[in-house]
Design an enzyme around this catalytic site. Structure first.
Site, PDB file in Angstrom:
ATOM      1  N   ASP A  23     -10.610   2.618   4.381  1.00 33.18           N
ATOM      2  CA  ASP A  23     -10.812   1.163   4.291  1.00 33.18           C
ATOM      3  C   ASP A  23     -12.303   0.828   4.315  1.00 33.18           C
ATOM      4  O   ASP A  23     -12.703  -0.290   3.991  1.00 33.18           O
ATOM      5  CB  ASP A  23     -10.108   0.451   5.464  1.00 33.18           C
ATOM      6  CG  ASP A  23      -8.905  -0.357   5.006  1.00 33.18           C
ATOM      7  OD1 ASP A  23      -8.787  -0.614   3.787  1.00 33.18           O
ATOM      8  OD2 ASP A  23      -8.090  -0.738   5.867  1.00 33.18           O
ATOM      9  N   LYS A  34       0.846  -1.206   0.000  1.00 31.51           N
ATOM     10  CA  LYS A  34       0.000   0.000   0.000  1.00 31.51           C
ATOM     11  C   LYS A  34       0.883   1.258   0.000  1.00 31.51           C
ATOM     12  O   LYS A  34       0.610   2.202  -0.735  1.00 31.51           O
ATOM     13  CB  LYS A  34      -0.935  -0.020   1.224  1.00 31.51           C
ATOM     14  CG  LYS A  34      -2.030  -1.091   1.089  1.00 31.51           C
ATOM     15  CD  LYS A  34      -2.749  -1.377   2.395  1.00 31.51           C
ATOM     16  CE  LYS A  34      -3.658  -2.602   2.242  1.00 31.51           C
ATOM     17  NZ  LYS A  34      -4.251  -3.052   3.510  1.00 31.51           N
ATOM     18  N   GLN A  49      -3.987  -1.774   9.775  1.00 27.25           N
ATOM     19  CA  GLN A  49      -3.868  -3.120   9.208  1.00 27.25           C
ATOM     20  C   GLN A  49      -4.350  -4.151  10.233  1.00 27.25           C
ATOM     21  O   GLN A  49      -3.850  -4.211  11.346  1.00 27.25           O
ATOM     22  CB  GLN A  49      -2.407  -3.390   8.808  1.00 27.25           C
ATOM     23  CG  GLN A  49      -2.218  -4.678   8.040  1.00 27.25           C
ATOM     24  CD  GLN A  49      -2.927  -4.674   6.682  1.00 27.25           C
ATOM     25  OE1 GLN A  49      -2.878  -3.710   5.924  1.00 27.25           O
ATOM     26  NE2 GLN A  49      -3.619  -5.762   6.368  1.00 27.25           N
TER      27      GLN A  49
END
Ligand code: NDP
Length: 291
Positions: A119, A52, A96
Site C-alpha cells: 500500500d 481487492k 484496510q
C-alpha cells in the site's frame, strides 16, 4: 473533453499484470500473494477489501483475508502482522483503514515489513519515495500516475494543484508530481482546509487533483478552461431515485466541471480502479523480489 476511463485503463494494466504473473509462475514457480487485514464491518471497507481479493483471483494471485472483530486489540494485530512478515508465501500485506479508535494506525503500519508494504504507507517506503529511491509507491497516487502515463499526458511545466494533504493521497501525490520524471516535472501547490482563497489558486491550475472527502466541493468557477481534473474523492450522498437510496459522487461537481476540462476522471470508474492497479503492480513487484 476526454474522460479518463479508469475501467478501460485498469483492464489494460491488469492484462499486463496477468501475463507477467503467468511468466513468474512458469519460470520461477512463484505466485504473488496478498494478505489483507480487515477489522470490523464498515460497509465501505468490506467493499474495498472484497474488490481487492476478487482482483487477486482475476490476476492469478493468491490472497489471504484475515478478518477481526472491532474488539481486536492492537497487540493482537501486531502479532498477526509479525506472522505475515515471517511467512515466505506472503508478498504483500495491506491493512484496510480506518482502524477502530483504540488501535494506532501508525503502530500497525510501522509493523509491516517494508518489503511487503504494497500500500506504500510505511515511513521507510514514503521516505524512499521522497528521496527518489526505488520503492513501492502509495497505491492511489501510483494509480493516478499510471492513468496520466496511459493517456500520454505530458505534465512537465504544468501547474498542479493538489487539494488535500493526507499521508496516503495528497502529500505523496505532491512529491510524485514534482519529481524529475514523467509524469511529474510539474510545479506543485498543495492546499488544505487552512488555505486562503482556494478558488484563486485552483483557477491557475493546469491540473487539479482533488483528495478532500467532500461531495462536489470543486465547482466550475474554481476551474480554468482546459484544465485536467483528477477526482480522488469517494463520497456517498442520499439519492431517492436510486433503489439503495444513495449513490457515490466525487470531490468534484462533475456535471458542471467536465465541460470546461481537457480531461477529467469520473466517480465511480476513475481513480478507484487505478488504485487497485497500483496495489496489484506493487504486489507483483514484491513477489519478484521474493523469488
Ligand atoms: P483525509 O480526510 O485524510 O484528508 C482530506 C484532506 O482534505 C485534508 O488534508 C484536509 O485538510 C483537506 N480538506 C478538507 N476540507 C477542506 C476544505 N474545505 N478546503 C481545502 N481542503 C480541505 O482524506 P484522504 O486523503 O484519505 O481521502 C480523500 C478522499 O479520497 C476521500 O473521499 C476518500 O474516500 C477518497 N479516497 C479515494 C481513494 C480511491 O481509490 N479513489 C483512495 C483513498 C481515498 P486538513 O489537512 O487541513 O484537515
Amino acid at each position: 473533453m476526454q474522460i479518463l476511463d479508469g475501467i478501460a485503463v485498469s483492464a489494460h494494466i491488469k492484462s499486463q499484470i496477468k501475463q507477467e504473473t503467468e511468466k513468474l509462475k512458469a519460470e520461477k514457480g512463484k505466485t504473488p500473494h496478498l494478505a489483507a487485514i480487515l477489522v470490523g464491518h464498515n460497509p465501505a471497507s468490506e467493499a474495498y477489501v472484497g474488490n481487492k481479493v476478487r482482483t487477486c483471483e482475476e490476476l492469478g494471485f493468491g490472497s489471504t483475508l484475515l478478518r477481526f472483530e472491532e474488539s481486536v486489540t492492537e497487540a493482537q494485530l501486531l502479532e498477526e502482522i509479525k506472522k505475515l512478515n515471517g511467512d515466505n508465501k506472503i508478498d504483500g500485506i495491506l491493512v484496510q483503514l480506518p482502524l477502530p479508535e483504540h488501535i494506532s494506525d501508525n503502530a500497525v503500519i510501522n509493523a509491516i515489513d517494508p518489503g511487503k508494504d504494497v500500500d506504500g504507507f510505511h515511513p521507510i517506503t514514503q521516505g524512499k519515495m521522497l528521496l527518489g529511491q526505488p520503492s513501492f509507491l502509495p497505491a492511489t497516487p501510483y494509480g493516478i500516475l499510471l492513468m496520466l502515463e496511459h493517456y500520454n499526458i505530458n505534465t512537465a511545466g504544468m501547474h498542479c494543484v493538489v487539494i488535500g494533504r493526507s499521508n496516503i493521497v495528497g502529500t505523496p501525490m505532491t512529491v510524485l508530481m514534482s519529481r524529475n520524471a514523467q509524469p511529474g516535472n510539474a510545479t506543485v501547490t498543495i492546499c488544505h482546509s487552512k488555505t486562503k482563497d482556494l478558488a484563486a489558486i485552483t483557477k491557475t491550475a493546469d491540473i487539479i487533483i482533488a483528495a478532500i472527502g467532500r461531495p462536489r466541493f470543486v465547482t466550475a468557477d474554481m476551474v480554468k478552461e482546459g484544465a485536467i481534473v483528477i477526482d480522488v474523492g469517494i463520497n456517498r450522498i442520499d439519492d431517492a431515485t436510486r433503489k439503495s437510496g444513495s449513490r457515490l459522487v466525487g470531490d468534484v461537481d462533475y456535471d458542471n466541471v467536465a465541460p470546461k476540462c481537457s480531461y477529467i476522471t469520473p466517480v465511480p470508474k476513475g481513480v478507484g480502479p487505478m488504485t487497485i492497479c497500483g496495489l496489484m503492480k506493487n504486489t507483483l513487484e514484491a513477489a519478484k523480489e521474493h523469488v
